[in-house]
Design a protein around this motif. Structure first.
Motif, PDB file in Angstrom:
ATOM      1  N   SER A  54       2.688   7.468   8.528  1.00 23.91           N
ATOM      2  CA  SER A  54       1.538   6.714   8.015  1.00 23.91           C
ATOM      3  C   SER A  54       2.028   5.541   7.169  1.00 23.91           C
ATOM      4  O   SER A  54       2.969   5.687   6.377  1.00 23.91           O
ATOM      5  CB  SER A  54       0.658   7.633   7.164  1.00 23.91           C
ATOM      6  N   LYS A  55       1.357   4.396   7.284  1.00 21.10           N
ATOM      7  CA  LYS A  55       1.732   3.233   6.467  1.00 21.10           C
ATOM      8  C   LYS A  55       1.422   3.476   4.984  1.00 21.10           C
ATOM      9  O   LYS A  55       1.887   2.742   4.122  1.00 21.10           O
ATOM     10  CB  LYS A  55       1.051   1.966   6.987  1.00 21.10           C
ATOM     11  N   ASN A  56       0.657   4.531   4.704  1.00 21.47           N
ATOM     12  CA  ASN A  56       0.309   4.851   3.307  1.00 21.47           C
ATOM     13  C   ASN A  56       1.336   5.761   2.629  1.00 21.47           C
ATOM     14  O   ASN A  56       1.279   5.958   1.421  1.00 21.47           O
ATOM     15  CB  ASN A  56      -1.054   5.540   3.240  1.00 21.47           C
TER      16      ASN A  56
ATOM     17  N   SER B 100       4.592   7.076   0.901  1.00 23.53           N
ATOM     18  CA  SER B 100       5.569   6.411   0.046  1.00 23.53           C
ATOM     19  C   SER B 100       6.429   7.433  -0.687  1.00 23.53           C
ATOM     20  O   SER B 100       5.929   8.444  -1.188  1.00 23.53           O
ATOM     21  CB  SER B 100       4.798   5.542  -0.947  1.00 23.53           C
TER      22      SER B 100
ATOM     23  N   VAL C 153      12.575   2.444   0.386  1.00 20.26           N
ATOM     24  CA  VAL C 153      12.162   1.953   1.705  1.00 20.26           C
ATOM     25  C   VAL C 153      13.226   2.264   2.767  1.00 20.26           C
ATOM     26  O   VAL C 153      13.203   1.722   3.861  1.00 20.26           O
ATOM     27  CB  VAL C 153      11.863   0.427   1.680  1.00 20.26           C
TER      28      VAL C 153
ATOM     29  N   ASP D  30       0.837   8.076  -2.230  1.00 19.44           N
ATOM     30  CA  ASP D  30       0.058   7.266  -1.306  1.00 19.44           C
ATOM     31  C   ASP D  30       0.060   5.824  -1.830  1.00 19.44           C
ATOM     32  O   ASP D  30      -0.254   5.603  -3.009  1.00 19.44           O
ATOM     33  CB  ASP D  30      -1.379   7.830  -1.262  1.00 19.44           C
ATOM     34  N   LYS D  31       0.390   4.884  -0.977  1.00 21.24           N
ATOM     35  CA  LYS D  31       0.463   3.475  -1.403  1.00 21.24           C
ATOM     36  C   LYS D  31      -0.886   2.944  -1.860  1.00 21.24           C
ATOM     37  O   LYS D  31      -0.961   1.910  -2.503  1.00 21.24           O
ATOM     38  CB  LYS D  31       0.956   2.601  -0.248  1.00 21.24           C
ATOM     39  N   ARG D  32      -1.969   3.635  -1.497  1.00 18.97           N
ATOM     40  CA  ARG D  32      -3.295   3.162  -1.893  1.00 18.97           C
ATOM     41  C   ARG D  32      -3.703   3.693  -3.268  1.00 18.97           C
ATOM     42  O   ARG D  32      -4.767   3.352  -3.769  1.00 18.97           O
ATOM     43  CB  ARG D  32      -4.328   3.593  -0.843  1.00 18.97           C
TER      44      ARG D  32
ATOM     45  N   ASN E 272      12.505   7.954   3.980  1.00 21.73           N
ATOM     46  CA  ASN E 272      11.056   8.091   4.166  1.00 21.73           C
ATOM     47  C   ASN E 272      10.733   8.850   5.448  1.00 21.73           C
ATOM     48  O   ASN E 272       9.980   9.815   5.439  1.00 21.73           O
ATOM     49  CB  ASN E 272      10.413   6.703   4.263  1.00 21.73           C
TER      50      ASN E 272
ATOM     51  N   TRP F 204      -2.422  11.532   4.315  1.00 23.77           N
ATOM     52  CA  TRP F 204      -2.146  10.098   4.125  1.00 23.77           C
ATOM     53  C   TRP F 204      -3.082   9.225   4.966  1.00 23.77           C
ATOM     54  O   TRP F 204      -3.043   8.025   4.868  1.00 23.77           O
ATOM     55  CB  TRP F 204      -0.665   9.798   4.405  1.00 23.77           C
ATOM     56  N   ASN F 205      -3.918   9.888   5.781  1.00 25.91           N
ATOM     57  CA  ASN F 205      -4.931   9.127   6.530  1.00 25.91           C
ATOM     58  C   ASN F 205      -6.343   9.441   6.057  1.00 25.91           C
ATOM     59  O   ASN F 205      -7.312   9.037   6.693  1.00 25.91           O
ATOM     60  CB  ASN F 205      -4.815   9.404   8.029  1.00 25.91           C
TER      61      ASN F 205
ATOM     62  N   TRP G 130       9.061  12.483   6.016  1.00 29.34           N
ATOM     63  CA  TRP G 130       7.790  12.513   6.762  1.00 29.34           C
ATOM     64  C   TRP G 130       7.879  13.559   7.875  1.00 29.34           C
ATOM     65  O   TRP G 130       6.965  14.364   8.065  1.00 29.34           O
ATOM     66  CB  TRP G 130       7.488  11.128   7.319  1.00 29.34           C
TER      67      TRP G 130
END
Ligand SMILES: Cc1cc2nc3c(=O)[nH]c(=O)nc-3n(C[C@H](O)[C@H](O)[C@H](O)COP(=O)(O)O)c2cc1C
Length: 180
Positions: free
Chosen positions: A139-141, A143, A94, A56-58, A98, A113-114, A102
Motif C-alpha cells: 500500500s502507498k500508505n 510507512s 524508504v 500510515d502516511k495519512r 519496507n 492501510w487501505n 509488508w
C-alpha cells in the motif's frame, strides 16, 4: 549493542509473550507545538539499533514527524516494574526493508492501510472502504518509522527504594545513576 538495550531486553523477557508486551507510547510535537501521544506496536530493532514502528502516511503523526522528528517513547514492563523512556530522532525508511516487512503482514493487517483516511469524519459508505481489495503490492500508505535514541531513562520500582539510571549518547554512551 547500546548498554541500555541489555537492560531493556532483560525486562522484556519477563513479560508474557502476548501482543500487549509490544505496545509502546510514542510522543510527538504537533504542528501547533503541543504534545501528542499514542500507542503503537514495537516491531523490532534495526541493525543499527533503531526502534521500528509501522504507521500510515495519512496519519497525523506522519505529518508531525516530517516537521519535527524528535520523539519520546515510553515503554512499561509491568512484570519487571520497570519503565523506559527513550528520546531520539525518527526517520521514515524508504529502503527495501519496507517491502520485507509488508510481505510479513497478515492479509487482515495489510487491509488496514487501505481503510478510509485515519482521523477523518466517519462516513457509513461501503464504497469508502477499500479494505476488501486484494493487496499484492505494498500500500502507498504503508510507512516504516525508525527511531535512533540518544537519551534513555530507566526507572525500576524496587523496594525499599526505587532505582533509576540514565544513558546519554555523546561519543560513547555515558551511564549514570540518578535519584528516582
Ligand atoms: C494497542 C494499539 C496498538 C496500535 N498500534 C499502532 C501502530 O503500530 N501504528 C500506528 O500508526 N498506530 C497504532 N495504533 C493507533 C494509534 O494509537 C493512533 O490511534 C493512530 O495511529 C492515529 O494516531 P495519530 O492521529 O496521532 O497519527 C495502535 C493503537 C492501539 C490501541
Amino acid at each position: 549493542m547500546p548498554p541500555w538495550l541489555i537492560h531493556l531486553k532483560s525486562a522484556q523477557r519477563k513479560e508474557p509473550r502476548n501482543g500487549s508486551s509490544r505496545w509502546v507510547q510514542l510522543a510527538t510535537i504537533a504542528t501547533d507545538n503541543t504534545p501528542r501521544v499514542r500507542t503503537v506496536v514495537f516491531r523490532g530493532w534495526s541493525e543499527f539499533y533503531e526502534m521500528e514502528i509501522f504507521t500510515d502516511k495519512r496519519s497525523q503523526k506522519y505529518q508531525e514527524l516530517n516537521l519535527n522528528n524528535k520523539v519520546e517513547i515510553c515503554w512499561l514492563f509491568s512484570k519487571a516494574k520497570c519503565q523506559f523512556r527513550l528520546r531520539g530522532k525518527s526517520r521514515f525508511d524508504v529502503s527495501k526493508d519496507n517491502a520485507r516487512y509488508w510481505d510479513q503482514l497478515t492479509e487482515y493487517s495489510k487491509s488496514m492501510w487501505n481503510w478510509p483516511c485515519p482521523g477523518e469524519k466517519y462516513i457509513n459508505n461501503k464504497n469508502n472502504d477499500d479494505s476488501d481489495l486484494k493487496i499484492d503490492v505494498m500500500s502507498k500508505n504503508f510507512s516504516l518509522l525508525k527511531i535512533e535514541f540518544d537519551y534513555v531513562d530507566q526507572l525500576i520500582l524496587t523496594k525499599p527504594t526505587h532505582h533509576r539510571k540514565r544513558w546519554i549518547r555523546k561519543e560513547e554512551w555515558i551511564e549514570e545513576r540518578i535519584n528516582p
